[in-house]
Design an enzyme around this catalytic site. Structure first.
Site, PDB file in Angstrom:
ATOM      1  N   ASP A   1      14.713  73.863  45.326  1.00 14.35           N
ATOM      2  CA  ASP A   1      13.136  73.077  44.123  1.00 14.35           C
ATOM      3  C   ASP A   1      14.021  71.548  44.443  1.00 14.35           C
ATOM      4  O   ASP A   1      14.275  71.707  43.396  1.00 14.35           O
ATOM      5  CB  ASP A   1      13.668  74.018  42.766  1.00 14.35           C
ATOM      6  CG  ASP A   1      12.612  73.587  41.652  1.00 14.35           C
ATOM      7  OD1 ASP A   1      11.809  72.672  41.816  1.00 14.35           O
ATOM      8  OD2 ASP A   1      12.471  73.893  40.849  1.00 14.35           O
TER       9      ASP A   1
ATOM     10  N   LYS B   1       8.908  62.204  41.601  1.00  7.84           N
ATOM     11  CA  LYS B   1       7.702  63.667  42.560  1.00  7.84           C
ATOM     12  C   LYS B   1       6.296  62.858  42.142  1.00  7.84           C
ATOM     13  O   LYS B   1       5.834  63.434  42.976  1.00  7.84           O
ATOM     14  CB  LYS B   1       8.264  64.524  42.073  1.00  7.84           C
ATOM     15  CG  LYS B   1       7.322  65.765  42.632  1.00  7.84           C
ATOM     16  CD  LYS B   1       8.345  67.229  42.255  1.00  7.84           C
ATOM     17  CE  LYS B   1       7.512  68.472  42.294  1.00  7.84           C
ATOM     18  NZ  LYS B   1       7.694  69.615  42.055  1.00  7.84           N
TER      19      LYS B   1
ATOM     20  N   GLU C   1       5.658  76.655  44.255  1.00 16.38           N
ATOM     21  CA  GLU C   1       6.888  76.705  43.298  1.00 16.38           C
ATOM     22  C   GLU C   1       6.067  77.475  42.897  1.00 16.38           C
ATOM     23  O   GLU C   1       6.901  79.347  42.433  1.00 16.38           O
ATOM     24  CB  GLU C   1       6.411  75.580  42.641  1.00 16.38           C
ATOM     25  CG  GLU C   1       7.572  74.769  42.773  1.00 16.38           C
ATOM     26  CD  GLU C   1       7.023  73.521  42.174  1.00 16.38           C
ATOM     27  OE1 GLU C   1       6.989  73.311  41.801  1.00 16.38           O
ATOM     28  OE2 GLU C   1       7.730  72.620  42.066  1.00 16.38           O
TER      29      GLU C   1
ATOM     30  N   ASP D   1       4.727  77.501  34.172  1.00 15.89           N
ATOM     31  CA  ASP D   1       5.577  76.682  34.304  1.00 15.89           C
ATOM     32  C   ASP D   1       6.135  75.871  33.024  1.00 15.89           C
ATOM     33  O   ASP D   1       4.927  74.632  33.447  1.00 15.89           O
ATOM     34  CB  ASP D   1       5.568  76.237  35.379  1.00 15.89           C
ATOM     35  CG  ASP D   1       7.177  75.181  36.529  1.00 15.89           C
ATOM     36  OD1 ASP D   1       7.797  75.113  35.637  1.00 15.89           O
ATOM     37  OD2 ASP D   1       6.702  75.112  37.474  1.00 15.89           O
TER      38      ASP D   1
HETATM   39  N1  LIG Z   1      17.956  76.879  25.740  1.00 16.64           N
HETATM   40  C1  LIG Z   1      16.697  75.382  26.440  1.00 16.64           C
HETATM   41  N2  LIG Z   1      15.877  75.468  24.742  1.00 16.64           N
HETATM   42  C2  LIG Z   1      13.988  74.759  24.821  1.00 16.64           C
HETATM   43  N3  LIG Z   1      14.587  74.079  26.545  1.00 16.64           N
HETATM   44  C3  LIG Z   1      15.325  73.612  26.923  1.00 16.64           C
HETATM   45  C4  LIG Z   1      16.648  74.915  27.411  1.00 16.64           C
HETATM   46  N4  LIG Z   1      17.188  74.350  28.493  1.00 16.64           N
HETATM   47  C5  LIG Z   1      16.571  73.280  29.079  1.00 16.64           C
HETATM   48  N5  LIG Z   1      15.775  73.209  28.537  1.00 16.64           N
HETATM   49  C6  LIG Z   1      14.647  71.722  28.901  1.00 16.64           C
HETATM   50  O1  LIG Z   1      14.067  72.485  30.005  1.00 16.64           O
HETATM   51  C7  LIG Z   1      13.362  70.601  30.138  1.00 16.64           C
HETATM   52  C8  LIG Z   1      13.988  70.967  31.902  1.00 16.64           C
HETATM   53  O2  LIG Z   1      13.348  71.774  32.546  1.00 16.64           O
HETATM   54  P1  LIG Z   1      13.023  72.535  34.155  1.00 16.64           P
HETATM   55  O3  LIG Z   1      14.452  71.939  35.020  1.00 16.64           O
HETATM   56  O4  LIG Z   1      12.671  73.227  34.628  1.00 16.64           O
HETATM   57  O5  LIG Z   1      12.327  71.008  34.859  1.00 16.64           O
HETATM   58  P2  LIG Z   1      11.657  70.126  36.161  1.00 16.64           P
HETATM   59  O6  LIG Z   1      11.733  71.656  36.765  1.00 16.64           O
HETATM   60  O7  LIG Z   1      13.145  69.368  36.687  1.00 16.64           O
HETATM   61  O8  LIG Z   1      10.645  69.979  35.035  1.00 16.64           O
HETATM   62  P3  LIG Z   1       8.827  69.474  35.687  1.00 16.64           P
HETATM   63  O9  LIG Z   1       8.639  71.269  35.811  1.00 16.64           O
HETATM   64  O10 LIG Z   1       8.532  68.659  34.892  1.00 16.64           O
HETATM   65  O11 LIG Z   1       9.123  68.660  36.979  1.00 16.64           O
HETATM   66  C9  LIG Z   1      14.019  70.309  29.502  1.00 16.64           C
HETATM   67  O12 LIG Z   1      13.289  69.358  28.799  1.00 16.64           O
HETATM   68  C10 LIG Z   1      14.874  70.509  28.738  1.00 16.64           C
HETATM   69  O13 LIG Z   1      14.942  70.280  27.627  1.00 16.64           O
HETATM   70 MG   LIG Z   2       9.455  72.806  37.851  1.00 21.30          MG
END
Ligand SMILES: Nc1ncnc2c1ncn2[C@@H]1O[C@H](COP(=O)(O)OP(=O)(O)OP(=O)(O)O)[C@@H](O)[C@H]1O
Ligand SMILES: [Mg+2]
Lengths: 107, 624
Positions: B25, B87, B184, B206
């Site tokens: 991912d 990205k 995705e 998402d």
């Molecule tokens: N327990 C939690 N409660 C609330 N928010 C959380 C928790 N754990 C992670 N997050 C939030 O999730 C976000 C990251 O999510 P994720 O890893 O899915 O992003 P990503 O897929 O890399 O980003 P994008 O989808 O924008 O490309 C951050 O803002 C983080 O603070």
């Molecule tokens: Mg994502």
């Protein structure tokens, strides 16, 4: 004659079988190939074969076919972690030498 | 020494031949790698036991590139050389970016894709992504104890050809063989085993760190079709952090903080947000560089209140996606939650209330995409029995070519399953035409100018024939990753030309979504535009034919009065063609036809006489 699992190996196998949600046990075997002539096989078992020899070890059913058992008697299957890598390891008292990769051996 | 894994019955490989495959991912904020081991898919952690790898790379003058948490920590200290959210730049030109995001980067305009000036030289987004991917590859190979045969890498459903190609290029640069690019939302659905579930429509919600995506998927016979996508490319967990940060300032009456304190409080805000998913309240404490002390309690109730508008902001794209898909809430069979931000209870509640059902949340929302990809990778690498159905994907936007008059002729309609190959016959428009321009287009609209140009190439060496006699077969082929190659062949001579479509980069996510929406919105207008173009083309053809006939035999066969009538009718037709009333063009063409009908009959007689005069009667009889 016996083949056993260490408790850490048994824990893992049990967990995998639950996650897989099917299967009657774990099948160990030996087949010819590899750099030292013989190689281990490690598979989930979905059914018993007529000539299987069955062992119970730490709550896990272990199946071995009679031909393989000749090479595996006394073997203990362990689950170990080496750095990032984790997996199963055969502690086999019968082997004379094994290839550095640990997957194939010679008796 | 290699450690062994348990295989499916009968699937043990020969030693040294395990087919190690992973799912990756490649996220805007975080990236992950997962693989199926011992029949179970799991994310592969780093030495510290962390699954997530921040998608951040830092370049320095000497020394290797630093990827992940280490690089992320230096973001405020070394903003120019620490590349985050790369990205967003994949497959994008500089002109696409300027309006959208403000970043600290020193962009360099380059043909195709924007580049970034760093201490270690100019880097393209492909190279930066490759550095992230390489870190994941090394992690996977260390953990799995061998070389990878390949990986399934996920991309957003709305990614266009340019962005998909850029992702593939990055993988190649990182030494990864791409088994397939997978959408995705499709990967998330696979992680939940929905590909084995009953057929129906599913929504994938998402909410990540910086982006929100909603996808509506339809599953039929193991194929996921993307019915609609929508979202907000500037809405995510970061905005929730920002809200808490503002609340802290309001409560403490602090103002004009230094950069360091801003970052500190944002981090505290994020920690508080994440704590509130498990606890009804949390303490926020910090000592600022000024010596001032922050000591507050935030309850989940007031957090939910202050961020309610952010949650609501995700619902309007959701509503739009449902409308685009032409579906009602009752049609949705399941809702999959993806992205770390869907851990927030009030987000789950709002989504549940919207869809009138509890969303699926039992998998880790930031891991589902990688897990689904790894399941697919395991199948593609041949580690599962062959009778298991391979999940197929569909192309996101229609592909076609330009035909006369600037009209797009669709060859592969959107949502066709891939791999796909389709052919269509075209012909020449002019007498003696020996070359044909093939203009490859992507989009849903009828007019070429409203679609995106992917490539242009020329088929040369067509033997001169009368207009309409050449038979040119244009074949479109889309491989399993959604990438296109086009070939054109003149069938009577077998002259052939082909291109791999390496698209000219430069369409933004927003544009893709807009193009899709426009196609619904403008369906009627487009039909009218198409009719107009067709009439204009037809009219021009008639004008050209009349002109050459008059030039050839007008002097001999027409009276001055007839010639004047014809000229007048031609002038009228020319005038209407310049306008935009297709009915007027049609009428003018018909009246030109009328005033030339006697002339045409006389020309016919004359050519028969000419033919006869050159031959003996027997010959003619024999040929009848
Ligand atoms: N327990 C939690 N409660 C609330 N928010 C959380 C928790 N754990 C992670 N997050 C939030 O999730 C976000 C990251 O999510 P994720 O890893 O899915 O992003 P990503 O897929 O890399 O980003 P994008 O989808 O924008 O490309 C951050 O803002 C983080 O603070
Ligand atoms: Mg994502």
């Amino acid at each position: 004659m016996a083949v056993t699992l260490t408790s850490s190996a048994a824990d893992r196998v049990q967990k995998f079988l639950i996650q897989r949600a099917s299967g009657v046990g774990l099948r160990l075997g030996v087949r010819t190939s590899g750099c030292s002539g013989l190689a281990y096989t490690l598979e989930f078992a979905d059914e018993f074969n007529a000539d299987d020899i069955k062992f119970e070890s730490c709550g896990v059913t272990v199946l071995v076919d009679p031909k393989s058992l000749a090479y595996l008697d006394g073997t203990e299957l362990d689950f170990v972690r080496e750095g990032l890598n984790e997996g199963f390891k055969f502690n086999n008292p019968n082997i004379k030498n094994q290839c550095g990769c640990g997957e194939s051996f010679n008796v | 020494m290699a450690l062994l894994q348990i295989f499916e019955p009968g699937m043990s490989t020969a030693p040294h031949q395990h087919r190690l495959a992973v799912g990756i991912d490649l996220g805007t904020t975080n990236s992950l790698v997962a693989s199926v081991r011992n029949g179970v898919s799991a994310v592969i952690n780093d030495e510290q036991g962390r699954g997530l790898l921040p998608s951040v790379a830092r370049y320095s003058v000497d020394g290797p590139v630093e990827v992940g948490y280490g690089a992320q920590a230096k973001q405020s200290e070394d903003p120019h050389n620490t590349i985050v959210s790369v990205k967003r730049f994949m497959g994008r030109g500089l002109s696409d970016l300027q309006k959208t995001i403000d970043t600290p980067y020193r962009f360099v305009d380059a043909p195709g894709m924007v580049q970034i000036k760093t201490a270690a030289g100019v880097k393209s987004p492909v190279e930066v992504s490759a550095d992230v991917l390489k870190t994941l590859r090394v992690r996977a190979e260390t953990a799995l104890g061998g070389d990878l045969v390949g990986a399934v890498i996920t991309v957003p459903a709305y990614f266009d050809d340019a962005q998909r190609q850029a992702t593939k290029d990055a993988a190649k640069l990182a030494g990864i063989n791409v088994l397939r690019l997978l959408n995705e939302p499709t990967a998330a659905a696979v992680a939940y085993g929905l590909d084995n579930a009953s057929e129906g429509v599913y929504a994938v919600y998402d909410l990540g760190g910086g982006t929100f995506d909603i996808s509506i998927l339809r599953l039929t016979r193991g194929v996921f079709e993307v019915l609609a996508t929508n979202g907000d490319s500037a809405l995510g967990g970061d905005d929730f952090d920002q809200r808490i940060y503002c609340w802290i300032l309001e409560q403490t009456k602090l103002s004009s903080l230094g950069a360091h304190d801003v970052r500190l409080l944002l981090t505290k805000a994020r920690e508080a947000k994440e704590a509130l998913t498990k606890h009804p309240e949390t303490a926020i404490t910090a000592v600022l560089s000024t010596g001032q002390i922050v000591d507050l309690i935030l309850t989940s109730l007031s957090f939910a209140g202050m961020t309610e508008n952010l949650v609501n902001k995700t619902l309007s794209p959701t509503r739009k996606a449902m409308r685009d898909a032409g579906l009602g809430i009752e049609d949705i069979k399941g809702v999959v939650m993806v992205g770390g931000s869907t851990r927030m209870p009030h987000v789950r509640r709002a989504v549940g209330e919207f869809f009138l059902q509890n969303p699926l949340t039992n998998l880790d929302p930031d891991k589902v995409v990688a897990i689904g990809a790894s399941i697919q990778a395991n199948i593609l690498a041949g580690n599962r029995s062959a009778d298991e159905m391979l999940l197929l994907d569909v192309i996101p936007l229609s592909l076609g070519i330009e035909t006369m008059g600037g009209i797009t002729e669709k060859i592969i309609p959107r949502n066709s399953t891939i791999p796909a190959a389709r052919a269509q016959k075209f012909t020449t428009f002019k007498d003696g035409q020996t070359a044909m321009m093939i203009h490859v287009l992507q989009g849903e609209r009828e007019l070429v100018s409203d679609c995106r140009s992917l490539a242009k190439f020329e088929l040369r060496g067509i033997p001169p024939m009368v207009a309409g006699a050449a038979r040119i077969l244009v074949t479109f082929q889309v491989d399993a990753d959604g990438l296109l190659s086009v070939s054109a062949r003149e069938q009577s001579t077998d002259v052939e030309t082909r291109v791999e479509v390496k698209p000219s980069y430069g369409l933004s996510d927003v544009e893709i979504t807009r193009m899709l929406q426009d196609s619904y919105l403008y369906a009627q207008e487009d039909m009218a535009a198409r009719t107009l173009r067709e009439q204009q083309t037809e009219g021009n053809r008639l004008l050209e034919a009349t002109e050459s006939a008059v030039a050839e035999s007008g002097g001999a066969l027409l009276t001055a009065k007839e010639l004047a009538d014809i000229s007048l009718a031609m002038a009228t037709l020319r005038e209407t063609i310049a306008g935009d009333n297709h009915r007027a063009i049609k009428m003018a063409a018909e009246s030109l036809n009328q005033v030339t009908s006697d002339f045409a009959a006389r020309r016919m007689d004359m050519s028969v006489r000419q033919a006869l005069s050159g031959h003996r009667l027997e010959e003619i009889a024999a040929s009848l």
